[in-house]
Scaffold this active site. Structure first.
Site, PDB file in Angstrom:
ATOM      1  N   ARG A 144     -38.812  23.445 -67.706  1.00 25.07           N
ATOM      2  CA  ARG A 144     -37.825  23.659 -67.436  1.00 25.07           C
ATOM      3  C   ARG A 144     -36.254  23.331 -66.658  1.00 25.07           C
ATOM      4  O   ARG A 144     -34.966  23.998 -66.620  1.00 25.07           O
ATOM      5  CB  ARG A 144     -37.619  25.865 -67.680  1.00 25.07           C
ATOM      6  N   HIS A 177     -42.215  24.785 -63.844  1.00 24.15           N
ATOM      7  CA  HIS A 177     -41.299  25.912 -64.203  1.00 24.15           C
ATOM      8  C   HIS A 177     -41.243  25.390 -65.687  1.00 24.15           C
ATOM      9  O   HIS A 177     -40.360  25.635 -67.337  1.00 24.15           O
ATOM     10  CB  HIS A 177     -39.770  25.628 -63.896  1.00 24.15           C
ATOM     11  N   LYS A 185     -45.140  28.572 -56.145  1.00 23.74           N
ATOM     12  CA  LYS A 185     -44.526  28.054 -57.241  1.00 23.74           C
ATOM     13  C   LYS A 185     -43.767  26.837 -57.563  1.00 23.74           C
ATOM     14  O   LYS A 185     -42.862  27.481 -56.561  1.00 23.74           O
ATOM     15  CB  LYS A 185     -44.418  29.415 -57.574  1.00 23.74           C
ATOM     16  N   ARG A 238     -30.449  23.720 -70.410  1.00 23.89           N
ATOM     17  CA  ARG A 238     -31.298  24.245 -71.222  1.00 23.89           C
ATOM     18  C   ARG A 238     -30.468  24.155 -73.003  1.00 23.89           C
ATOM     19  O   ARG A 238     -29.557  24.949 -73.281  1.00 23.89           O
ATOM     20  CB  ARG A 238     -32.396  25.525 -71.524  1.00 23.89           C
ATOM     21  N   GLN A 273     -42.600  37.386 -57.791  1.00 19.36           N
ATOM     22  CA  GLN A 273     -42.151  36.060 -57.892  1.00 19.36           C
ATOM     23  C   GLN A 273     -40.859  36.588 -57.969  1.00 19.36           C
ATOM     24  O   GLN A 273     -39.805  37.530 -58.498  1.00 19.36           O
ATOM     25  CB  GLN A 273     -42.538  35.433 -59.574  1.00 19.36           C
ATOM     26  N   SER A 308     -41.552  38.946 -62.805  1.00 24.71           N
ATOM     27  CA  SER A 308     -40.225  37.886 -62.625  1.00 24.71           C
ATOM     28  C   SER A 308     -38.959  38.396 -61.772  1.00 24.71           C
ATOM     29  O   SER A 308     -39.131  40.151 -61.855  1.00 24.71           O
ATOM     30  CB  SER A 308     -39.292  36.550 -63.007  1.00 24.71           C
ATOM     31  N   TYR A 355     -35.604  30.482 -76.182  1.00 24.20           N
ATOM     32  CA  TYR A 355     -35.533  30.791 -75.051  1.00 24.20           C
ATOM     33  C   TYR A 355     -36.713  30.457 -74.004  1.00 24.20           C
ATOM     34  O   TYR A 355     -36.987  29.820 -73.144  1.00 24.20           O
ATOM     35  CB  TYR A 355     -34.841  32.605 -74.076  1.00 24.20           C
TER      36      TYR A 355
END
Length: 388
Positions: A279, A276, A252, A165, A128, A107, A25
């Site tokens: 990603r 990112h 961001k 991903r 975030q 996060s 991950y």
């Protein structure tokens, strides 16, 4: 404790100790992973100018990010699932950041909740926010961050839709892990991680579970998350979120000069040049290649930070010399966390700080304020010449 001299040392320990799905991950990008790889490799194209016979005494890496004093201009980036890399991972990372004197960013997709981290720390941290279709949930999330005395809101703009991903899909990524034969076989080799996780405060998404009606298990959460990112996010909505927050706002995911100008118009206190971590849009420019054009567009009018690809103090130095006022590490601190918990995050910060300090001195600079493009040798076509 093993001798740790660089972030790569921590990465090797992390790979041995973390379950495969959580290592993958962190250590993956979208599609072909071209952008993920170039985020780091493009730093190597920039060289440093060595200067000699310069007074190197009295050095300091102290600086400020959005008006906040920092021991060095490096913040811990928001990383989802941090509490799956190591038991109570967000708490441990936040404590390490606080003790070192750098910002920690929690996060939305954290395991430990906003309240968990606030209870375990003594100084304000940053939060975030992912914008979601459930406006009531977002409003309550913002209020919870206010109640926790968070000192900045970091709004992520580049995840309205999820980049694919491959490894996450193949691993069946979830929190907690789904117990398939393959997962069980891998977890049996990660006994230390498993023992620590048994005592963890949480093993699911603490900011969401219990705060969204009908979310009671991982299956419910996965379906809700897949449908919840706001496809209609635009600059008007960003401005409204900023107004609701009422404090410092960092945007961001800026990778284009025109978007940087729009961020300036909505009154951002800072922007983060970021893709990112490679990603999301594979094939996008690395963050460090995108930085110069953004600095040219808005650099004197808004504080510019950089995220994506930083694995060393020299990378920090290069970003700062190109004009950034702050940088973020994500994978670098995750390697440390997964390798050695809180002590590993501290070690990652120490490694980066030492390399920043020594490299800065060997370039003939003693303070962050003295850094400029003059210490760099940048290839003539580094920013690229593109046909529109």
């Amino acid at each position: 404790m093993p001798v740790i001299t660089c972030i790569e040392d921590l990465k090797r320990l992390y790979q041995r100790r973390a379950p495969r799905m959580f290592y993958d991950y962190a250590e993956t990008g979208s599609w072909t992973e071209k952008t993920f790889v170039e985020n780091t490799s493009d730093f190597a194209d920039i060289y440093l100018r060595q200067r000699v016979a310069v007074d190197m005494s009295g050095r300091s890496t102290a600086s400020q990010m959005i008006g906040q004093d920092v021991a060095m201009p490096v913040a811990l980036a928001p990383v989802g699932l941090t509490g799956m890399q190591c038991a109570d991972g967000e708490i441990k990372a936040a404590r390490a950041a606080e003790k070192f004197g750098v910002p920690f960013t929690l996060s939305t997709m954290s395991i430990n909740s906003i309240e968990d981290v606030a209870e375990a720390t003594t100084k304000p941290f940053w939060f975030q926010l992912y914008t979601m279709t459930d406006e009531d949930f977002v409003d309550r999330l913002i209020q919870r961050a206010k109640d926790a005395n968070c000192s900045a809101l970091v709004i992520t703009l580049d995840l309205q839709i999820l980049g694919q991903r491959h490894k996450d899909l193949k691993n069946g990524l979830s929190a907690p892990p789904k117990l398939t034969p393959s997962t069980i076989a891998n977890l049996m080799t990660k006994w230390r991680w498993g023992i620590e996780m048994l005592g963890a405060k949480r093993r699911n998404f603490g900011n969401i579970v219990g705060h969204v009606e009908g979310i009671t298990d991982t299956a419910d959460l996965g379906a809700w998350t897949a449908q919840s990112f706001d496809l209609t996010l635009d600059w008007d909505k960003v401005a409204k979120i900023k107004e609701k927050w009422g404090g410092k706002v960092i945007l961001k995911g800026i990778l284009d000069a025109d978007d940087a100008k729009m961020a300036l118009k909505v009154g951002a206190d800072a922007i983060i040049v970021s893709n990112h971590g490679g990603r999301q849009l594979d094939g996008a420019l690395s963050a460090i290649r995108a930085l110069p054009s953004i600095m040219e567009a808005v650099g004197d009018e808004v504080e510019v930070h950089l995220d994506s690809g930083i694995r060393s103090g020299q990378a920090v130095l290069k970003a700062l010399a190109l004009g950034a006022k702050g940088t973020y590490i994500g994978r670098a601190f995750i390697y440390g966390l997964g390798a050695m918990g809180e002590a590993g995050v501290t070690k990652a910060l120490e490694v980066i700080h030492k390399e920043l300090d020594v490299s800065m001195a060997l370039c003939g600079r003693r303070t962050i304020e003295e850094l400029d493009r003059d210490i760099l040798l940048v290839p003539e076509n580094f920013e690229g010449r593109w046909q529109g």
